[in-house]
Design a protein around this motif. Structure first.
Motif, PDB file in Angstrom:
ATOM      1  N   PHE A 176      -5.259   5.170 -11.329  1.00 15.53           N
ATOM      2  CA  PHE A 176      -5.179   4.162 -10.144  1.00 15.53           C
ATOM      3  C   PHE A 176      -6.329   3.770  -9.611  1.00 15.53           C
ATOM      4  CE2 PHE A 176      -0.912   6.069 -10.203  1.00 15.53           C
ATOM      5  CZ  PHE A 176      -0.246   5.313  -9.463  1.00 15.53           C
ATOM      6  N   GLU A 177      -7.428   4.228  -9.728  1.00 11.37           N
ATOM      7  CA  GLU A 177      -8.746   4.139  -9.348  1.00 11.37           C
ATOM      8  C   GLU A 177      -9.181   2.751 -10.279  1.00 11.37           C
ATOM      9  OE1 GLU A 177     -10.456   4.312  -6.792  1.00 11.37           O
ATOM     10  OE2 GLU A 177      -9.194   6.002  -5.891  1.00 11.37           O
ATOM     11  N   ARG A 178      -8.937   2.741 -11.618  1.00 15.66           N
ATOM     12  CA  ARG A 178      -9.243   1.691 -12.417  1.00 15.66           C
ATOM     13  C   ARG A 178      -8.605   0.582 -11.978  1.00 15.66           C
ATOM     14  NH1 ARG A 178      -7.365   3.614 -17.398  1.00 15.66           N
ATOM     15  NH2 ARG A 178      -8.821   5.553 -16.866  1.00 15.66           N
ATOM     16  N   ASN A 179      -7.626   0.663 -11.458  1.00 14.07           N
ATOM     17  CA  ASN A 179      -6.745  -0.825 -11.084  1.00 14.07           C
ATOM     18  C   ASN A 179      -6.871  -0.861  -9.653  1.00 14.07           C
ATOM     19  OD1 ASN A 179      -5.807  -1.155 -13.862  1.00 14.07           O
ATOM     20  ND2 ASN A 179      -4.481   0.545 -13.282  1.00 14.07           N
ATOM     21  N   ARG A 180      -7.674  -0.163  -8.908  1.00 16.18           N
ATOM     22  CA  ARG A 180      -7.857  -0.634  -7.530  1.00 16.18           C
ATOM     23  C   ARG A 180      -8.335  -1.950  -7.055  1.00 16.18           C
ATOM     24  NH1 ARG A 180      -9.525   3.847  -3.859  1.00 16.18           N
ATOM     25  NH2 ARG A 180      -9.183   3.085  -1.665  1.00 16.18           N
ATOM     26  N   ASN A 181      -9.118  -2.412  -7.932  1.00 11.40           N
ATOM     27  CA  ASN A 181      -9.706  -3.994  -7.575  1.00 11.40           C
ATOM     28  C   ASN A 181      -9.160  -5.007  -8.189  1.00 11.40           C
ATOM     29  OD1 ASN A 181     -11.720  -2.731  -5.867  1.00 11.40           O
ATOM     30  ND2 ASN A 181     -12.942  -2.118  -7.687  1.00 11.40           N
ATOM     31  N   VAL A 182      -8.089  -4.770  -8.711  1.00 14.58           N
ATOM     32  CA  VAL A 182      -7.161  -5.836  -9.251  1.00 14.58           C
ATOM     33  C   VAL A 182      -6.582  -6.768  -8.238  1.00 14.58           C
ATOM     34  CG1 VAL A 182      -5.080  -6.370 -10.676  1.00 14.58           C
ATOM     35  CG2 VAL A 182      -6.589  -4.629 -11.384  1.00 14.58           C
ATOM     36  N   HIS A 183      -6.820  -7.972  -8.120  1.00 21.98           N
ATOM     37  CA  HIS A 183      -6.171  -8.880  -6.832  1.00 21.98           C
ATOM     38  C   HIS A 183      -5.292  -9.882  -7.367  1.00 21.98           C
ATOM     39  CE1 HIS A 183      -8.734  -6.597  -4.156  1.00 21.98           C
ATOM     40  NE2 HIS A 183     -10.067  -6.860  -5.012  1.00 21.98           N
ATOM     41  N   ASP A 184      -5.296  -9.897  -8.557  1.00 21.87           N
ATOM     42  CA  ASP A 184      -4.117 -11.052  -9.145  1.00 21.87           C
ATOM     43  C   ASP A 184      -2.558 -10.414  -9.272  1.00 21.87           C
ATOM     44  OD1 ASP A 184      -3.032 -13.398 -10.232  1.00 21.87           O
ATOM     45  OD2 ASP A 184      -3.263 -12.282 -12.371  1.00 21.87           O
ATOM     46  N   PRO A 185      -1.889 -11.136  -8.209  1.00 27.15           N
ATOM     47  CA  PRO A 185      -0.456 -10.704  -7.991  1.00 27.15           C
ATOM     48  C   PRO A 185       0.371 -10.545  -9.033  1.00 27.15           C
ATOM     49  CG  PRO A 185      -1.086 -12.441  -6.403  1.00 27.15           C
ATOM     50  CD  PRO A 185      -2.226 -12.511  -7.419  1.00 27.15           C
ATOM     51  N   ARG A 186       0.063 -11.282 -10.231  1.00 29.54           N
ATOM     52  CA  ARG A 186       0.953 -11.342 -11.413  1.00 29.54           C
ATOM     53  C   ARG A 186       0.272 -10.117 -12.167  1.00 29.54           C
ATOM     54  NH1 ARG A 186       0.708 -17.501 -12.700  1.00 29.54           N
ATOM     55  NH2 ARG A 186       2.670 -18.327 -11.400  1.00 29.54           N
TER      56      ARG A 186
ATOM     57  N   ILE B 200      -6.200  14.477 -12.048  1.00 32.08           N
ATOM     58  CA  ILE B 200      -7.276  13.805 -12.074  1.00 32.08           C
ATOM     59  C   ILE B 200      -7.435  12.722 -13.014  1.00 32.08           C
ATOM     60  CG2 ILE B 200      -9.873  13.944 -12.690  1.00 32.08           C
ATOM     61  CD1 ILE B 200      -9.741  16.832 -11.822  1.00 32.08           C
ATOM     62  N   ALA B 201      -6.751  12.688 -14.212  1.00 32.61           N
ATOM     63  CA  ALA B 201      -6.424  11.344 -15.155  1.00 32.61           C
ATOM     64  C   ALA B 201      -5.573  10.355 -14.466  1.00 32.61           C
ATOM     65  CB  ALA B 201      -5.937  11.957 -16.226  1.00 32.61           C
ATOM     66  N   ILE B 202      -4.665  10.840 -13.691  1.00 37.63           N
ATOM     67  CA  ILE B 202      -3.772   9.904 -13.007  1.00 37.63           C
ATOM     68  C   ILE B 202      -4.388   9.082 -11.811  1.00 37.63           C
ATOM     69  CG2 ILE B 202      -1.751   9.701 -11.537  1.00 37.63           C
ATOM     70  CD1 ILE B 202      -0.365  12.262 -13.247  1.00 37.63           C
ATOM     71  N   ARG B 203      -5.466   9.941 -11.155  1.00 37.77           N
ATOM     72  CA  ARG B 203      -5.998   9.363 -10.012  1.00 37.77           C
ATOM     73  C   ARG B 203      -7.078   8.390 -10.818  1.00 37.77           C
ATOM     74  NH1 ARG B 203      -6.440   9.376  -4.665  1.00 37.77           N
ATOM     75  NH2 ARG B 203      -8.083   8.041  -4.030  1.00 37.77           N
TER      76      ARG B 203
ATOM     77  N   ARG C  81       0.771  -1.272  -0.140  1.00 36.86           N
ATOM     78  CA  ARG C  81      -0.098  -0.008  -0.042  1.00 36.86           C
ATOM     79  C   ARG C  81       0.884   1.148  -0.051  1.00 36.86           C
ATOM     80  NH1 ARG C  81      -4.557   1.576   4.272  1.00 36.86           N
ATOM     81  NH2 ARG C  81      -5.375   3.442   3.107  1.00 36.86           N
ATOM     82  N   ARG C  82       1.913   1.353   0.970  1.00 37.65           N
ATOM     83  CA  ARG C  82       2.659   2.518   0.758  1.00 37.65           C
ATOM     84  C   ARG C  82       3.617   2.696  -0.499  1.00 37.65           C
ATOM     85  NH1 ARG C  82       4.696   1.397   7.127  1.00 37.65           N
ATOM     86  NH2 ARG C  82       3.269   2.381   7.966  1.00 37.65           N
ATOM     87  N   TYR C  83       3.894   1.317  -1.202  1.00 40.10           N
ATOM     88  CA  TYR C  83       4.654   1.421  -2.323  1.00 40.10           C
ATOM     89  C   TYR C  83       3.756   2.215  -3.422  1.00 40.10           C
ATOM     90  CZ  TYR C  83       6.180   0.154  -6.845  1.00 40.10           C
ATOM     91  OH  TYR C  83       6.897   0.004  -8.171  1.00 40.10           O
ATOM     92  N   VAL C  84       2.546   1.732  -3.438  1.00 43.92           N
ATOM     93  CA  VAL C  84       1.605   2.394  -4.396  1.00 43.92           C
ATOM     94  C   VAL C  84       1.437   3.632  -4.099  1.00 43.92           C
ATOM     95  CG1 VAL C  84      -0.780   2.360  -5.299  1.00 43.92           C
ATOM     96  CG2 VAL C  84       0.440   0.009  -4.979  1.00 43.92           C
ATOM     97  N   GLN C  85       1.190   4.120  -2.915  1.00 41.80           N
ATOM     98  CA  GLN C  85       1.115   5.798  -2.438  1.00 41.80           C
ATOM     99  C   GLN C  85       2.211   6.389  -2.904  1.00 41.80           C
ATOM    100  OE1 GLN C  85       0.308   5.133   1.492  1.00 41.80           O
ATOM    101  NE2 GLN C  85      -1.900   5.100   1.251  1.00 41.80           N
ATOM    102  N   SER C  86       3.331   5.881  -2.682  1.00 40.12           N
ATOM    103  CA  SER C  86       4.651   6.482  -3.188  1.00 40.12           C
ATOM    104  C   SER C  86       4.645   6.635  -4.582  1.00 40.12           C
ATOM    105  CB  SER C  86       5.653   5.706  -2.642  1.00 40.12           C
ATOM    106  OG  SER C  86       7.015   6.074  -3.062  1.00 40.12           O
ATOM    107  N   LEU C  87       4.211   5.642  -5.297  1.00 29.39           N
ATOM    108  CA  LEU C  87       4.480   5.572  -7.063  1.00 29.39           C
ATOM    109  C   LEU C  87       3.379   6.802  -7.373  1.00 29.39           C
ATOM    110  CD1 LEU C  87       5.313   4.430  -9.508  1.00 29.39           C
ATOM    111  CD2 LEU C  87       3.446   2.761  -9.265  1.00 29.39           C
ATOM    112  N   TYR C  88       2.270   6.975  -6.913  1.00 28.51           N
ATOM    113  CA  TYR C  88       1.174   7.804  -7.034  1.00 28.51           C
ATOM    114  C   TYR C  88       1.735   9.173  -6.938  1.00 28.51           C
ATOM    115  CZ  TYR C  88      -2.902  10.586  -6.592  1.00 28.51           C
ATOM    116  OH  TYR C  88      -4.011  11.415  -7.197  1.00 28.51           O
TER     117      TYR C  88
END
Length: 116
Positions: free
Chosen positions: A47-57, A41-44, A12-19
């Motif tokens: 990130f929101e579009r990929n929020r529910n991706v749960h497959d680690p790969r 807004i487009a960047i956000r 979670r911290r990594y994704v926040q840092s990337l954002y």
């Protein structure tokens, strides 16, 4: 950079840092906040579009692509806070001179010889 395993605090911290890094890089390119806001807004939304991706790969692929995109768009001369050692307070980003450059040496030579 290696990505932490998904669904952990480190991830979670990594994704926040990337954002944040992506937003700050865009701010280096787009100085006008009203124009930057649209990009933010487009960047956000991305990130929101990929929020529910749960497959680690799939997550690893998405994050690797985001890191590669960030590396390819890195600003060559990023903004630094004014108080930083190489910050803008120390004339790091001075504007170029406007108009033609005046040759003072030639002017002084000509006037010393009496040519006006």
């Amino acid at each position: 950079m290696t990505t932490p395993s998904p669904f952990t605090v480190a991830h979670r911290r990594y994704v926040q840092s990337l954002y944040r890094r992506i937003l700050n890089n865009e701010l280096d390119w787009i100085v006008d906040r009203s124009l930057w806001r649209g990009k933010a807004i487009a960047i956000r939304a991305e990130f929101e579009r990929n929020r529910n991706v749960h497959d680690p790969r799939e997550l690893a692929t998405i994050l690797e692509k985001a890191e590669a995109d960030l590396d390819s768009r890195k600003h060559p001369d990023p903004y630094r806070p004014p108080e930083a050692v190489d910050g803008v307070k120390w004339y790091r980003n001075i504007p170029p001179p406007l108009g033609p450059i005046f040759d003072f040496e030639k002017f002084n030579r000509d006037h010393a010889l009496g040519h006006h």
